[in-house]
Scaffold this active site. Structure first.
Site, PDB file in Angstrom:
ATOM      1  N   THR A 162       0.825  -1.215   0.000  1.00 51.64           N
ATOM      2  CA  THR A 162       0.000   0.000   0.000  1.00 51.64           C
ATOM      3  C   THR A 162       0.858   1.263   0.000  1.00 51.64           C
ATOM      4  O   THR A 162       0.332   2.364  -0.101  1.00 51.64           O
ATOM      5  CB  THR A 162      -0.885   0.058   1.260  1.00 51.64           C
ATOM      6  OG1 THR A 162      -0.013   0.055   2.417  1.00 51.64           O
ATOM      7  CG2 THR A 162      -1.837  -1.115   1.340  1.00 51.64           C
ATOM      8  N   ASN A 168       1.613   3.073   8.699  1.00 46.35           N
ATOM      9  CA  ASN A 168       1.052   4.326   8.203  1.00 46.35           C
ATOM     10  C   ASN A 168       0.504   4.064   6.814  1.00 46.35           C
ATOM     11  O   ASN A 168       1.242   4.062   5.822  1.00 46.35           O
ATOM     12  CB  ASN A 168       2.124   5.417   8.173  1.00 46.35           C
ATOM     13  CG  ASN A 168       2.580   5.773   9.569  1.00 46.35           C
ATOM     14  OD1 ASN A 168       1.874   6.467  10.297  1.00 46.35           O
ATOM     15  ND2 ASN A 168       3.742   5.257   9.961  1.00 46.35           N
ATOM     16  N   GLU A 169      -0.795   3.823   6.783  1.00 47.75           N
ATOM     17  CA  GLU A 169      -1.461   3.435   5.541  1.00 47.75           C
ATOM     18  C   GLU A 169      -1.826   4.678   4.724  1.00 47.75           C
ATOM     19  O   GLU A 169      -1.751   5.802   5.234  1.00 47.75           O
ATOM     20  CB  GLU A 169      -2.736   2.647   5.893  1.00 47.75           C
ATOM     21  CG  GLU A 169      -2.491   1.359   6.690  1.00 47.75           C
ATOM     22  CD  GLU A 169      -1.900   0.227   5.838  1.00 47.75           C
ATOM     23  OE1 GLU A 169      -1.360   0.489   4.737  1.00 47.75           O
ATOM     24  OE2 GLU A 169      -1.960  -0.933   6.294  1.00 47.75           O
ATOM     25  N   PRO A 170      -2.198   4.490   3.447  1.00 44.67           N
ATOM     26  CA  PRO A 170      -2.607   5.625   2.631  1.00 44.67           C
ATOM     27  C   PRO A 170      -3.591   6.521   3.385  1.00 44.67           C
ATOM     28  O   PRO A 170      -4.539   6.035   4.006  1.00 44.67           O
ATOM     29  CB  PRO A 170      -3.271   4.949   1.419  1.00 44.67           C
ATOM     30  CG  PRO A 170      -2.526   3.667   1.284  1.00 44.67           C
ATOM     31  CD  PRO A 170      -2.235   3.218   2.696  1.00 44.67           C
ATOM     32  N   THR A 187      -3.239  -4.623   3.233  1.00 48.65           N
ATOM     33  CA  THR A 187      -2.309  -5.039   4.287  1.00 48.65           C
ATOM     34  C   THR A 187      -2.892  -6.232   5.047  1.00 48.65           C
ATOM     35  O   THR A 187      -2.180  -7.196   5.362  1.00 48.65           O
ATOM     36  CB  THR A 187      -2.076  -3.864   5.265  1.00 48.65           C
ATOM     37  OG1 THR A 187      -1.486  -2.790   4.528  1.00 48.65           O
ATOM     38  CG2 THR A 187      -1.175  -4.262   6.419  1.00 48.65           C
TER      39      THR A 187
END
Ligand code: F6R
Length: 277
Positions: A162, A168-170, A187
């Site tokens: 991602t 720390n995702e989009p 994820t």
């Protein structure tokens, strides 16, 4: 192999806009991992000779396993001591018990801490067992503790498909600190193999923030395999955007990507030309 270690094919992606970013393409993950392990070992020894601590930021997942294996070997065969090392792990699923098979506490113990002479009180991994209400205070304390030690000397990173660093995702902005986050579906899908079914994969995690990571003095990001090639290209060559949190690393003053051929495959010819200089 050691001659390759001495002379990787350097792709020095140092442009005016990303002067602190460099990319090393290495023949295989083993060579890349040994290179990072040697850098970590040298830093630990240098700090020990100055009677100082060495603060390491650590990652889990499949990518850093060879680095940990090499550090364990250096401890056993070369006398590398971790007595002056303080560690902070990036993240942990929430909630999760430390002895669960998928817990990052268990992972770190099995891959590294059980095999070296680190002082256990110097090990910090986000706690997946605290009460939900206690999480914000706990996360503030985690960032503060890192700052109190003088900050992370070297942060080891992987990258998710991602574009996440830590978890720390989009959508994660550059100013984020350690906090509770929702995991991206991709994820969670990638974690199904560890949890044995999507229903068992946690929805949440505690992660160091993008800013917490950017505070580190040095950052070394490892990425291996063709499944990382597209996201690596976007993180390095694309614009900085919270749609790809790893792209914020472009603003750091000392970040190095260590890639195998497959992970470097999508880097554009113009960038590669620039990198070859
Ligand atoms: C792990 C972490 C993640 C992983 C990433 C890559 O602590 O913070 O960002 O680095 O998901 O995972 P692997 O290495 O399994 O491909």
């Amino acid at each position: 192999m050691s001659s390759t270690l001495e002379s990787p094919s350097p792709l020095n992606h140092s442009t005016k806009s990303t002067p602190g970013l460099s990319v090393l393409k290495l023949p295989d993950p083993g060579v890349a991992s040994k290179r990072v392990a040697r850098e970590i070992g040298a830093l630990i020894r240098q700090r020990a000779s100055e009677n100082r601590n060495c603060v390491l930021g650590l990652a889990t997942g499949s990518t850093p396993i060879r680095v940990y294996r090499e550090l364990v070997r250096m401890h056993r065969e070369e006398g590398l001591s971790f007595h002056n090392v303080i560690t902070f792990n990036l993240d942990e699923y929430f909630p999760i018990k430390p002895n669960a098979a998928q817990s990052y506490v268990r992972f770190m113990n099995e891959q590294l801490f059980d095999h070296i002479d680190i002082v256990r009180t110097n090990v910090h991994i986000p706690n997946g067992t605290i009460e939900l209400e206690a999480v914000p205070g706990y996360c503030r304390d985690y960032d503060e503790l890192i700052a109190t030690t003088g900050g992370i000397d070297l942060q080891l990173l992987g990258i998710g498909r991602t574009g996440h660093i830590g978890f720390n995702e989009p959508g994660a902005t550059q100013d984020t600190r350690t906090r509770l986050v929702k995991l991206d579906n991709l994820t969670r899908l990638d974690a199904v193999k560890d949890f044995g079914g999507m229903d068992h994969v946690p929805l949440l995690a505690i992660t160091m923030g993008v800013d917490s990571i950017l505070q580190s003095h040095r950052i070394r990001l490892l990425a291996f395999g063709e499944h990382k090639a597209d996201i690596v290209q976007r993180a390095i060559e694309g614009t900085m955007t919270s749609a790809i949190p790893a792209s914020f690393l472009q603003s750091h003053r000392d970040v190095q990507y260590l890639l195998d051929d497959a992970a470097a495959e999508c880097l554009s010819p113009s960038t590669t030309g620039e990198l070859s200089q």
